[in-house]
Design a protein around this motif. Structure first.
Motif, short mmCIF file in Angstrom:
data_model
loop_
_atom_site.label_atom_id
_atom_site.label_comp_id
_atom_site.label_asym_id
_atom_site.label_seq_id
_atom_site.Cartn_x
_atom_site.Cartn_y
_atom_site.Cartn_z
N CYS A 59 -6.64 2.80 -7.68
CA CYS A 59 -7.39 1.60 -7.30
C CYS A 59 -7.97 1.80 -5.91
O CYS A 59 -7.26 2.20 -4.99
CB CYS A 59 -6.45 0.39 -7.31
SG CYS A 59 -7.19 -1.09 -6.57
N CYS A 62 -5.85 -0.83 -3.44
CA CYS A 62 -4.42 -0.73 -3.14
C CYS A 62 -3.84 0.65 -3.40
O CYS A 62 -2.68 0.92 -3.07
CB CYS A 62 -3.64 -1.77 -3.93
SG CYS A 62 -3.50 -1.40 -5.69
N CYS A 79 -7.11 -3.02 -12.03
CA CYS A 79 -5.85 -2.84 -11.33
C CYS A 79 -4.94 -4.05 -11.53
O CYS A 79 -5.25 -5.15 -11.09
CB CYS A 79 -6.09 -2.63 -9.84
SG CYS A 79 -4.55 -2.43 -8.94
N CYS A 82 -3.46 -5.55 -8.29
CA CYS A 82 -4.35 -6.42 -7.51
C CYS A 82 -4.70 -7.68 -8.29
O CYS A 82 -5.40 -8.54 -7.77
CB CYS A 82 -5.66 -5.69 -7.18
SG CYS A 82 -5.52 -4.52 -5.84
ZN LIG Z 1 -5.26 -2.43 -6.76
#
Ligand SMILES: [Zn+2]
Length: 206
Positions: A59, A62, A79, A82
């Motif tokens: 991602c 993150c 993701c 997230c």
């Molecule tokens: Zn993420």
């Protein structure tokens, strides 16, 4: 060509040998097993590994693993770390595998940020080599109220946590750290000093 030279076999042994926990002898045993006993497994491994490269990425926000049919890292849209999670608490870990460990433990509903390592000047890893810049951006732009530092309780993890606390606190965010308790079933006398002193510091009211 001498009888000992088989480039395709050698290349395969070399590829397995580079995996963690597999030495040259195990690599050779695996390759000979695949060749003579289980050619179907060889095809399955090859196709699973190539799907990893095609469908799994990191991602961009993150650095957690994302997997999607459309290809890796489609703007973080795929993701799950997230996704629909509490943005006010951000848990910082070293590796994607640590996210799985915390998820398995259950109870955490916040978001994650994967550093992709720890600061370790002796190994040539400086803060710029990690995702610390992205972390600071997230703390500034997402509604983060608390950052939980969940790095491994060793020298490099501790050093990195201290560094992160120093750069995060001026942003007005609460910085906490996991209480590194003693594992259940362990004995005080066998605990190393760092674990024991950290568990003393992390003591809570009963
Ligand atoms: Zn993420």
């Amino acid at each position: 060509m001498p009888l000992s030279r088989f480039p395709a076999i050698d290349e395969c042994i070399e590829a397995f040998r580079r995996l963690p926990g597999i030495g040259p002898k195990s690599a050779q045993r695996i390759v000979f097993h695949l060749l003579s006993k289980d050619p179907e497994a060889a095809r399955r491994i090859a196709s699973a590994c190539s799907a990893l490269g095609e469908r799994v990425g990191l991602c961009p926000r993150c650095s957690m693993l994302v997997e999607g049919e459309a290809g890796p890292g489609a703007g973080g849209a795929d993701c799950r770390a997230c996704g629909d999670r509490d943005p006010s608490v951000l848990c910082v870990v070293e590796e994607p595998a640590d996210v799985f460990a915390i998820e398995r433990a259950g109870g955490f509903r916040g978001r994650f940020h994967v550093l992709m390592g720890v600061i370790s000047p002796l190994d040539g890893v400086e803060p710029e080599d990690l995702t610390i810049g992205l972390l600071l951006d997230r703390v500034k732009t997402e509604r983060v109220k608390e950052v939980i530092l969940a790095l491994n309780p060793n020298m490099a993890g501790e050093g990195t946590s201290l560094y992160l606390a120093r750069v995060l606190k001026p942003l007005g965010v609460r910085v906490t750290q996991l209480a590194h308790g003693l594992p259940m079933g362990s004995h005080l006398e066998y605990a190393d000093e760092m674990t024991l002193s950290r568990s003393l510091e992390g003591r809570r009211e009963l």
